[in-house]
Write a protein that holds these residues in place. Structure first.
Motif, mmCIF file in Angstrom:
data_model
loop_
_atom_site.group_PDB
_atom_site.id
_atom_site.type_symbol
_atom_site.label_atom_id
_atom_site.label_comp_id
_atom_site.label_asym_id
_atom_site.label_seq_id
_atom_site.Cartn_x
_atom_site.Cartn_y
_atom_site.Cartn_z
ATOM 1 N N PRO A 1 -4.533 -20.509 17.625
ATOM 2 C CA PRO A 1 -4.807 -19.138 18.084
ATOM 3 C C PRO A 1 -3.733 -18.137 17.649
ATOM 4 C CG PRO A 1 -5.116 -20.702 19.880
ATOM 5 C CD PRO A 1 -4.505 -21.459 18.735
ATOM 6 N N ALA A 2 -2.495 -18.593 17.516
ATOM 7 C CA ALA A 2 -1.419 -17.698 17.068
ATOM 8 C C ALA A 2 -1.680 -17.204 15.647
ATOM 9 C CB ALA A 2 -0.069 -18.403 17.149
ATOM 10 N N PHE A 3 -2.295 -18.038 14.807
ATOM 11 C CA PHE A 3 -2.621 -17.625 13.449
ATOM 12 C C PHE A 3 -3.704 -16.553 13.462
ATOM 13 C CE2 PHE A 3 -5.067 -18.270 9.439
ATOM 14 C CZ PHE A 3 -4.103 -17.802 8.563
ATOM 15 N N HIS A 4 -4.693 -16.708 14.323
ATOM 16 C CA HIS A 4 -5.755 -15.696 14.431
ATOM 17 C C HIS A 4 -5.185 -14.368 14.920
ATOM 18 C CE1 HIS A 4 -8.787 -18.683 13.529
ATOM 19 N NE2 HIS A 4 -8.168 -19.483 14.381
ATOM 20 N N THR A 5 -4.252 -14.434 15.850
ATOM 21 C CA THR A 5 -3.587 -13.224 16.332
ATOM 22 C C THR A 5 -2.802 -12.571 15.205
ATOM 23 O OG1 THR A 5 -3.446 -14.126 18.574
ATOM 24 C CG2 THR A 5 -1.914 -12.335 18.015
ATOM 25 N N TRP A 6 -2.092 -13.394 14.418
ATOM 26 C CA TRP A 6 -1.322 -12.871 13.296
ATOM 27 C C TRP A 6 -2.250 -12.230 12.256
ATOM 28 C CZ3 TRP A 6 -1.456 -13.915 8.084
ATOM 29 C CH2 TRP A 6 -0.457 -13.295 7.326
ATOM 30 N N GLN A 7 -3.382 -12.872 11.971
ATOM 31 C CA GLN A 7 -4.335 -12.312 10.996
ATOM 32 C C GLN A 7 -4.806 -10.924 11.439
ATOM 33 O OE1 GLN A 7 -4.743 -13.185 8.022
ATOM 34 N NE2 GLN A 7 -5.838 -15.093 7.744
ATOM 35 N N ALA A 8 -5.122 -10.787 12.713
ATOM 36 C CA ALA A 8 -5.573 -9.491 13.233
ATOM 37 C C ALA A 8 -4.453 -8.456 13.114
ATOM 38 C CB ALA A 8 -6.030 -9.642 14.682
ATOM 39 N N LYS A 9 -3.229 -8.854 13.413
ATOM 40 C CA LYS A 9 -2.078 -7.956 13.310
ATOM 41 C C LYS A 9 -1.878 -7.510 11.867
ATOM 42 C CE LYS A 9 2.887 -7.796 14.267
ATOM 43 N NZ LYS A 9 4.032 -8.530 14.816
ATOM 44 N N ARG A 10 -1.980 -8.461 10.934
ATOM 45 C CA ARG A 10 -1.805 -8.155 9.509
ATOM 46 C C ARG A 10 -2.868 -7.164 9.026
ATOM 47 N NH1 ARG A 10 -4.406 -9.589 5.155
ATOM 48 N NH2 ARG A 10 -5.636 -11.151 6.239
ATOM 49 N N LEU A 11 -4.113 -7.402 9.415
ATOM 50 C CA LEU A 11 -5.187 -6.503 8.984
ATOM 51 C C LEU A 11 -5.023 -5.112 9.574
ATOM 52 C CD1 LEU A 11 -8.233 -8.931 9.196
ATOM 53 C CD2 LEU A 11 -7.263 -7.921 7.123
ATOM 54 N N ASN B 1 0.849 -1.189 0.000
ATOM 55 C CA ASN B 1 0.000 0.000 0.000
ATOM 56 C C ASN B 1 0.883 1.237 0.000
ATOM 57 O OD1 ASN B 1 -2.378 -1.471 0.011
ATOM 58 N ND2 ASN B 1 -2.526 -1.495 2.226
ATOM 59 N N PRO B 2 0.390 2.345 -0.554
ATOM 60 C CA PRO B 2 1.175 3.587 -0.534
ATOM 61 C C PRO B 2 1.639 3.901 0.894
ATOM 62 C CG PRO B 2 -0.778 3.868 -1.895
ATOM 63 C CD PRO B 2 -0.912 2.528 -1.207
ATOM 64 N N GLY B 3 2.910 4.187 1.004
ATOM 65 C CA GLY B 3 3.475 4.482 2.314
ATOM 66 C C GLY B 3 3.762 3.255 3.146
ATOM 67 N N GLY B 4 3.534 2.061 2.569
ATOM 68 C CA GLY B 4 3.776 0.814 3.290
ATOM 69 C C GLY B 4 5.247 0.660 3.652
ATOM 70 N N ASP B 5 5.501 0.174 4.830
ATOM 71 C CA ASP B 5 6.846 0.013 5.360
ATOM 72 C C ASP B 5 7.380 -1.361 4.986
ATOM 73 O OD1 ASP B 5 9.126 0.258 7.046
ATOM 74 O OD2 ASP B 5 8.030 -0.760 8.640
ATOM 75 N N LEU B 6 8.468 -1.394 4.194
ATOM 76 C CA LEU B 6 9.034 -2.668 3.757
ATOM 77 C C LEU B 6 9.437 -3.535 4.945
ATOM 78 C CD1 LEU B 6 9.922 -4.627 1.575
ATOM 79 C CD2 LEU B 6 12.095 -3.378 1.448
ATOM 80 N N ALA B 7 10.028 -2.943 5.952
ATOM 81 C CA ALA B 7 10.439 -3.713 7.131
ATOM 82 C C ALA B 7 9.226 -4.365 7.799
ATOM 83 C CB ALA B 7 11.179 -2.824 8.126
ATOM 84 N N GLY B 8 8.117 -3.658 7.858
ATOM 85 C CA GLY B 8 6.897 -4.220 8.439
ATOM 86 C C GLY B 8 6.339 -5.357 7.601
ATOM 87 N N ILE B 9 6.395 -5.190 6.270
ATOM 88 C CA ILE B 9 5.924 -6.241 5.369
ATOM 89 C C ILE B 9 6.762 -7.503 5.565
ATOM 90 C CG2 ILE B 9 5.738 -6.933 2.936
ATOM 91 C CD1 ILE B 9 5.091 -3.918 2.344
ATOM 92 N N LEU B 10 8.082 -7.334 5.628
ATOM 93 C CA LEU B 10 8.973 -8.482 5.820
ATOM 94 C C LEU B 10 8.749 -9.142 7.182
ATOM 95 C CD1 LEU B 10 12.262 -7.101 4.239
ATOM 96 C CD2 LEU B 10 10.688 -8.805 3.278
ATOM 97 N N GLU B 11 8.517 -8.350 8.208
ATOM 98 C CA GLU B 11 8.258 -8.905 9.538
ATOM 99 C C GLU B 11 7.002 -9.783 9.526
ATOM 100 O OE1 GLU B 11 6.607 -7.426 13.850
ATOM 101 O OE2 GLU B 11 7.833 -6.029 12.718
ATOM 102 N N LEU B 12 5.931 -9.273 8.910
ATOM 103 C CA LEU B 12 4.693 -10.058 8.835
ATOM 104 C C LEU B 12 4.894 -11.331 8.015
ATOM 105 C CD1 LEU B 12 2.086 -7.195 8.432
ATOM 106 C CD2 LEU B 12 2.261 -8.786 10.358
ATOM 107 N N ALA B 13 5.658 -11.243 6.924
ATOM 108 C CA ALA B 13 5.922 -12.428 6.099
ATOM 109 C C ALA B 13 6.705 -13.470 6.892
ATOM 110 C CB ALA B 13 6.674 -12.031 4.832
ATOM 111 N N LYS B 14 7.694 -13.030 7.673
ATOM 112 C CA LYS B 14 8.483 -13.962 8.484
ATOM 113 C C LYS B 14 7.617 -14.640 9.541
ATOM 114 C CE LYS B 14 12.917 -11.663 7.853
ATOM 115 N NZ LYS B 14 13.979 -10.873 8.504
#
Length: 102
Positions: free
Chosen positions: A74-84, A12-25
């Protein structure tokens, strides 16, 4: 027969690459925990700038078992909420491909 799922996202415009990589990891760790073999790709030709998160499995039943376990984690549900909440990327498409042996 191998199976691969892939999720193509665009930053997304202004998206932080470091944040994207963190979520992917974090996502990769969850998929590995449940039997997947994740990889993260930067698209260089065609839809340059997009990213592809892919997960390989040896069989369709291994894929199904991993998805069942992932959805119960439950960790996946937490991750989904964080990603959104982060709002760093937008889904372009998701695919599942089944290998045709030649």
């Amino acid at each position: 027969m191998a199976v691969v799922v892939q999720y193509v996202v665009k930053p997304n415009p202004g998206g932080d690459l470091a944040g994207i990589l963190e979520l992917a990891k974090e996502s990769a760790g969850l998929w590995r925990k449940h039997g997947g073999k994740p990889r993260f790709w930067s698209v260089a030709v065609g839809e340059a700038g997009n990213f592809v998160f892919s997960v390989n499995f040896e069989t369709f039943s291994a894929y199904g078992a991993a998805v069942d376990k992932l959805n119960a984690d439950p960790a996946f549900h937490t991750w989904q909420a964080k990603r959104l909440k982060a709002g760093l990327t937008t889904l372009v498409r998701a695919n599942m491909a089944i290998e045709i042996e030649l």
